[in-house]
Design an enzyme around this catalytic site. Structure first.
Site, PDB file in Angstrom:
ATOM      1  N   ARG A 136      65.819  50.137   7.134  1.00 25.13           N
ATOM      2  CA  ARG A 136      65.741  49.167   8.235  1.00 25.13           C
ATOM      3  C   ARG A 136      67.131  48.580   8.485  1.00 25.13           C
ATOM      4  NH1 ARG A 136      60.013  47.605   8.277  1.00 25.13           N
ATOM      5  NH2 ARG A 136      59.081  49.685   8.202  1.00 25.13           N
ATOM      6  N   ARG A 146      63.623  38.220   1.080  1.00 17.66           N
ATOM      7  CA  ARG A 146      62.596  39.269   1.033  1.00 17.66           C
ATOM      8  C   ARG A 146      62.928  40.519   1.849  1.00 17.66           C
ATOM      9  NH1 ARG A 146      57.378  37.344   4.507  1.00 17.66           N
ATOM     10  NH2 ARG A 146      58.369  37.079   6.534  1.00 17.66           N
ATOM     11  N   HIS A 147      64.131  40.586   2.411  1.00 14.18           N
ATOM     12  CA  HIS A 147      64.498  41.756   3.211  1.00 14.18           C
ATOM     13  C   HIS A 147      65.556  42.618   2.526  1.00 14.18           C
ATOM     14  CE1 HIS A 147      62.629  39.417   6.508  1.00 14.18           C
ATOM     15  NE2 HIS A 147      62.294  40.625   6.926  1.00 14.18           N
ATOM     16  N   SER A 164      51.537  45.937   6.616  1.00 17.81           N
ATOM     17  CA  SER A 164      51.221  45.823   8.025  1.00 17.81           C
ATOM     18  C   SER A 164      50.512  47.115   8.396  1.00 17.81           C
ATOM     19  CB  SER A 164      52.535  45.699   8.790  1.00 17.81           C
ATOM     20  OG  SER A 164      52.283  45.038   9.997  1.00 17.81           O
ATOM     21  N   GLU A 182      68.266  46.015   9.811  1.00 20.72           N
ATOM     22  CA  GLU A 182      68.100  44.625  10.246  1.00 20.72           C
ATOM     23  C   GLU A 182      69.112  43.766   9.503  1.00 20.72           C
ATOM     24  OE1 GLU A 182      64.082  43.465   9.434  1.00 20.72           O
ATOM     25  OE2 GLU A 182      63.247  45.144  10.564  1.00 20.72           O
ATOM     26  N   GLU A 241      53.750  38.458   3.577  1.00 23.75           N
ATOM     27  CA  GLU A 241      53.194  39.737   4.038  1.00 23.75           C
ATOM     28  C   GLU A 241      53.703  40.898   3.184  1.00 23.75           C
ATOM     29  OE1 GLU A 241      54.358  43.280   6.261  1.00 23.75           O
ATOM     30  OE2 GLU A 241      55.209  41.540   7.286  1.00 23.75           O
ATOM     31  N   ARG A 298      58.494  44.256  -2.762  1.00 17.93           N
ATOM     32  CA  ARG A 298      57.874  42.981  -2.385  1.00 17.93           C
ATOM     33  C   ARG A 298      56.595  42.737  -3.195  1.00 17.93           C
ATOM     34  NH1 ARG A 298      57.635  41.315   3.981  1.00 17.93           N
ATOM     35  NH2 ARG A 298      59.868  41.771   4.023  1.00 17.93           N
TER      36      ARG A 298
END
Length: 531
Positions: free
Chosen positions: A303, A311-312, A457, A305, A454, A505
């Site tokens: 990812r 948490r990323h 998903s 991002e 979360e 996670r």
């Protein structure tokens, strides 16, 4: 000044210089003689010490192991050193965790992964003074082979995992010597944060840990975390295999962004560009269209991002599931929640040692879950948040603080750390999500949460090529880039759904840790590409 006077002066200077040089030479000769005498004395002392050292063959630096010979020698594991082994002479290989010389004896703590044991060498008929001195000087983190007698102790050794026994060393050889200066001290690295500050003792910050990850991974906490993580993967595979799922491998270099989004890493691919897969989504679905019925995969997910949060990560391990269902996507939810419950049970029943080890440094409440798993609808969650004073629209996505608050509210009301949130607003989900047939504003999609964060998903996927095309156009996605994906559904596709779980996670939240980098062996985030 006459020529004769000049010559005379020069001769005097030369004589003075040669006297200086002579003195210097004499001094150097004396120095060398003293040095030689000292060395001879030391050598003589050493020789006499060697002659007196009756134990000289029982310790030392071992030759580098280059597979010169096959030794018929069984090495005992530290975790197997229990009272049953008392009075046995054993061989063991371990790291020197700490050492403490005291008079004519030396105490060692020997470590092997998350287990450690006390050992002792004392001057006597098996060990000489020189042997004790040698042992006391072995650097921390060196690897040693030793022959030792297992002895029962009067009082439990609280500081070691093996509390009922200690080792009395008879022979010890250094197999691999560690440099004397360590980039971080292991005892500092396992010290609970608050405890270090109160007592003025050092703790190790996260960047220092990650810069010296090989040392940090040796701590009992890190060993426990990654053994538990291995357990999560094993339980995931075993549970799904028993349910009739097939493990698949999907490509990580792809021609178009898998989610149709912008958060992808671009890589040069010969004369064109390619992308690193954001998820195995499209390939899992293609396998369902190819009649594999139920599939899962475990692999890296990328990812791009620029999120520097707790948490990323830019690369993590995805545990992905996809399955065909008969009539309702809740069949998929039931299958995934049961898989998660089996994982939680397996960890609770088989990994207590690891859980307790991590708890010593990072205390947390035991993880709670219900059977069957609690399922709430999105509208119920929004109502709970409204009641708690949160202002948000019915179709707004949950912010991270609201997710956490909802987690606390659910825990108070239902006493569970794990639950499912069903029927998300369609506007906040990807283009391939099936709309809710009864309310076009919502969708057949769900998230799963652990301790208010979360971890999965998922959704029922659109399996009709026409509807999929419409949804992609609605999201303004270039149809040409996802042509092969849409084409997969033109030749008959069963109704299906699935989800993707982040391994790191899950481990972080199960153990009640506060940063996903603690559960990623070599984490990658926007600021870290090494080691």
């Amino acid at each position: 000044m006459t020529k004769e006077e000049v010559n005379g002066a020069t001769e005097e200077e030369q004589q003075a210089q040669s006297k200086k040089a002579l003195k210097k030479q004499q001094k150097e000769a004396e120095k060398a003689a003293k040095k030689a005498e000292k060395q001879a004395k030391l050598a003589a002392e050493q020789q006499s010490a060697d002659e007196d050292d009756f134990a000289k063959d029982r310790y030392g630096l071992s030759a580098m192991v280059q597979s010169q010979q096959k030794l018929d020698r069984a090495l005992v594991r530290v975790q197997d050193l229990t009272a049953e082994k008392v009075d046995q002479l054993i061989w063991l290989r371990a790291r020197v965790h700490t050492s403490r010389a005291k008079g004519k004896q030396c105490f060692l703590v020997l470590r092997q992964q998350q287990f450690n044991v006390q050992a002792l060498v004392a001057v006597g008929d098996r060990a000489s003074k020189q042997m004790v001195k040698f042992v006391a000087n072995i650097t921390k983190e060196s690897i040693v082979d030793m022959e030792a007698m297992v002895r029962k102790v009067e009082q439990k050794i609280e500081s070691c995992s093996q509390q009922d026994v200690e080792l009395h060393i008879e022979r010890i050889f250094v197999i691999s010597q560690a440099e004397p200066r360590l980039p971080l001290q292991l005892e500092d690295a396992v010290r609970p944060d608050g405890e270090g500050e109160e007592e003025g003792r050092a703790t190790v910050n996260q960047d220092t840990r990650l810069d010296n990850r090989v040392i940090d991974l040796r701590t009992t906490t890190s060993q426990a975390i990654f053994r538990l993580q291995s357990g999560v993967c094993q339980l995931f595979r075993d549970t799904l295999t028993k349910k009739g799922f097939v493990e698949i491998q999907t490509p990580k270099i792809i021609s178009a962004a898998s989610e149709g989004g912008a958060n992808v890493f671009t890589v040069s691919y010969f004369k064109s560009s390619a992308y690193l897969a954001q998820s195995p989504q499209l390939y899992k679905q293609m396998c369902i269209c190819a009649d594999f019925d139920k599939v899962f995969c475990v692999g890296p997910v990328f990812r791009a991002e620029d999120s520097n949060t707790h948490r990323h990560l830019t690369e993590f391990v995805g545990l992905d599931i996809e399955m065909a269902f008969n009539y309702h996507y809740h069949e998929v939810i039931d299958s995934i929640t049961d898989t998660m419950v089996q994982i939680f049970k397996g960890l609770r029943d088989n990994f207590q040692t690891e859980i307790q080890t991590v708890n010593k440094q990072f205390p947390s409440e035991p993880f709670k879950f219900l059977e069957p798993t609690l399922r709430l609808e999105y509208t119920e969650a929004v109502a709970m948040l409204h009641e708690a004073g949160v202002e948000m629209g019915d179709e707004d996505d949950l912010s991270t603080p609201n997710e956490k608050l909802l987690g606390r509210l659910v825990k108070e009301k239902y006493d569970t750390d794990f639950y499912v949130l069903d029927k998300y607003p369609l506007a906040v989900r990807p283009f391939y999500t099936m709309p809710d047939p009864n309310n076009p504003k919502y969708s057949n999609s769900y998230d799963m949460f652990m301790r208010g964060e979360e971890i999965l998903s998922g959704a029922q996927r659109v399996h009709d090529a026409q509807l999929l095309t419409e949804r992609a156009q609605h999201h303004q996605i270039d149809l040409e880039k996802i042509k092969s994906y849409i084409d997969s559904f033109r030749f008959g596709a069963p109704p299906h759904g699935g989800g993707g779980i982040g391994l790191e996670r899950v481990c972080m939240l199960y153990l009640g840790l506060h940063n996903v980098r603690q559960t990623s062996m070599f984490p990658r985030d926007p600021k870290r590409l090494t080691p």
